[in-house]
Write a protein that holds these residues in place. Structure first.
Motif, PDB file in Angstrom:
ATOM      1  N   UNK A 171       0.872  -1.179   0.000  1.00  0.00           N
ATOM      2  CA  UNK A 171       0.000   0.000   0.000  1.00  0.00           C
ATOM      3  C   UNK A 171       0.907   1.227   0.000  1.00  0.00           C
ATOM      4  N   UNK A 172       0.789   2.066  -1.048  1.00  0.00           N
ATOM      5  CA  UNK A 172       1.702   3.207  -1.161  1.00  0.00           C
ATOM      6  C   UNK A 172       1.282   4.379  -0.294  1.00  0.00           C
ATOM      7  N   UNK A 173       2.036   5.484  -0.396  1.00  0.00           N
ATOM      8  CA  UNK A 173       1.797   6.657   0.456  1.00  0.00           C
ATOM      9  C   UNK A 173       0.442   7.306   0.209  1.00  0.00           C
ATOM     10  N   UNK A 174      -0.162   7.064  -0.960  1.00  0.00           N
ATOM     11  CA  UNK A 174      -1.478   7.630  -1.269  1.00  0.00           C
ATOM     12  C   UNK A 174      -2.612   6.739  -0.778  1.00  0.00           C
ATOM     13  N   UNK A 175      -2.257   5.547  -0.275  1.00  0.00           N
ATOM     14  CA  UNK A 175      -3.282   4.623   0.193  1.00  0.00           C
ATOM     15  C   UNK A 175      -3.783   3.674  -0.878  1.00  0.00           C
ATOM     16  N   UNK A 176      -3.124   3.668  -2.049  1.00  0.00           N
ATOM     17  CA  UNK A 176      -3.509   2.778  -3.144  1.00  0.00           C
ATOM     18  C   UNK A 176      -2.728   1.468  -3.058  1.00  0.00           C
ATOM     19  N   UNK A 177      -3.319   0.404  -3.594  1.00  0.00           N
ATOM     20  CA  UNK A 177      -2.640  -0.883  -3.649  1.00  0.00           C
ATOM     21  C   UNK A 177      -1.732  -0.900  -4.881  1.00  0.00           C
ATOM     22  N   UNK A 178      -0.429  -0.925  -4.646  1.00  0.00           N
ATOM     23  CA  UNK A 178       0.551  -0.914  -5.724  1.00  0.00           C
ATOM     24  C   UNK A 178       1.123  -2.316  -5.898  1.00  0.00           C
ATOM     25  N   UNK A 179       1.008  -2.857  -7.117  1.00  0.00           N
ATOM     26  CA  UNK A 179       1.492  -4.204  -7.403  1.00  0.00           C
ATOM     27  C   UNK A 179       2.548  -4.135  -8.509  1.00  0.00           C
ATOM     28  N   UNK A 180       3.766  -4.527  -8.157  1.00  0.00           N
ATOM     29  CA  UNK A 180       4.876  -4.562  -9.107  1.00  0.00           C
ATOM     30  C   UNK A 180       5.026  -5.988  -9.632  1.00  0.00           C
ATOM     31  N   UNK A 181       5.151  -6.125 -10.946  1.00  0.00           N
ATOM     32  CA  UNK A 181       5.292  -7.441 -11.568  1.00  0.00           C
ATOM     33  C   UNK A 181       6.698  -7.593 -12.137  1.00  0.00           C
ATOM     34  N   UNK A 182       7.345  -8.699 -11.812  1.00  0.00           N
ATOM     35  CA  UNK A 182       8.713  -8.947 -12.261  1.00  0.00           C
ATOM     36  C   UNK A 182       8.795 -10.293 -12.966  1.00  0.00           C
ATOM     37  N   UNK A 183       9.499 -10.334 -14.094  1.00  0.00           N
ATOM     38  CA  UNK A 183       9.650 -11.573 -14.838  1.00  0.00           C
ATOM     39  C   UNK A 183      10.303 -11.327 -16.180  1.00  0.00           C
TER      40      UNK A 183
END
Length: 294
Positions: A171-183
């Motif tokens: 959960x970022x500083x704005x309160x949003x769910x941030x999802x990083x994808x790696x591959x």
């Protein structure tokens, strides 16, 4: 030799980089949408004597007519989406209010109608992105169950696309769910100008907001694409503003999604010499940069 392409231009400048930048400005595109041939590399000469300008022939990249990797990715996403998640990404329009009956003479009604039309046109000229409800909506606290459900949804979609991707959620500083994808081969997930990534983000938002009360915002990113795209658009905005001030003529950019249009508006918000607004209908809505008349 190939025939002259549509919107093909010839640009000259002191250096090759300057010529490329000028071509981007004239065509109103970002660097990923530009193709060019170098006619003359240019030479600084000696003490300005014998100097040659760099010359390029530039044009917009053609859109592929055949089914692209992006389209295949979109189809795979659709197949993996649960039946209870709608795929219609168009926002619902507010119902129009019924018009009041005008008991005055017809001429008076026509005059008032013209005034209403002018008012509507002025409202449309304002960038809708600056008044989007999302900026005013208070975000709900993201629940653990929501995060888990979003990750499960993404993993199902990615498996259907035969991709092995690592997910990192916070959960970022704005309160949003941030999802990083790696591959590997993440360009497939990004798609043309981020369209595939945007579609997947939209659907993940739908999943999140079916899980809990309140509004949850989900942000998907991979390989720092969002930040890189933001920098590209901000540079384009400044170059366009420079051209508008130099030529004193408005410039219309290529169609962009609401997120990218907001970046352009925000980048030029502090420039008192130009103003920006959006024109057209989705998905062909464009930003127009105009000189402020003093």
């Amino acid at each position: 030799m190939e025939g002259r392409r549509a919107e093909e231009i010839t640009v000259s400048a002191k250096t090759l980089d300057d010529a490329i930048t000028e071509a981007l400005v004239q065509l109103g595109v970002t660097s990923d949408r530009l193709e060019y041939d170098v006619i003359e590399k240019g030479s600084p000469g000696f003490l300005g004597i014998g100097m040659k300008q760099a010359v390029i022939r530039a044009w917009r990249k053609e859109e592929p007519k055949e089914e692209s990797v992006d389209e295949i990715a979109e189809e795979l996403i659709k197949e993996a989406v649960p039946t209870d998640i709608t795929l219609d990404t168009k926002e619902e329009k507010e119902p129009k209010k019924p018009k009041k009956e005008n008991k005055e003479p017809r001429k008076a009604a026509q005059k008032s109608g013209k005034k209403e039309i002018k008012k509507e046109q002025k409202k449309e000229a304002k960038p809708e992105e600056k008044t989007e409800p999302r900026h005013e909506t208070e975000l709900a606290k993201v629940e653990d169950a929501t995060i888990k459900e979003c990750e499960t949804f993404l993993q199902n979609v990615l498996q259907a696309m035969h991709m092995e991707v690592e997910l990192c959620s916070k959960v970022d500083e704005e309160g949003a769910l941030s999802i990083e994808m790696k591959g590997d081969n993440m360009g497939i997930l990004i798609g043309k100008r981020g369209q595939t990534l945007d579609s997947l983000q939209y659907l993940t938002n739908r999943v999140a907001n079916k899980m809990q009360a309140g509004y949850v915002r989900v942000k998907l990113d991979t390989e720092d694409y969002r930040e890189r795209r933001k920098e590209t658009l901000e540079n384009l905005a400044r170059n366009i503003a420079h051209k508008v001030k130099r030529t004193r003529k408005p410039v219309t950019l290529e169609p962009m999604n609401p997120y990218e249009r907001r970046i352009i508006h925000s980048a030029l918000q502090g420039d008192k010499n130009v103003t920006t607004h959006s024109e057209g209908e989705e998905p062909y809505r464009r930003v127009v940069v105009t000189l402020v008349r003093k």
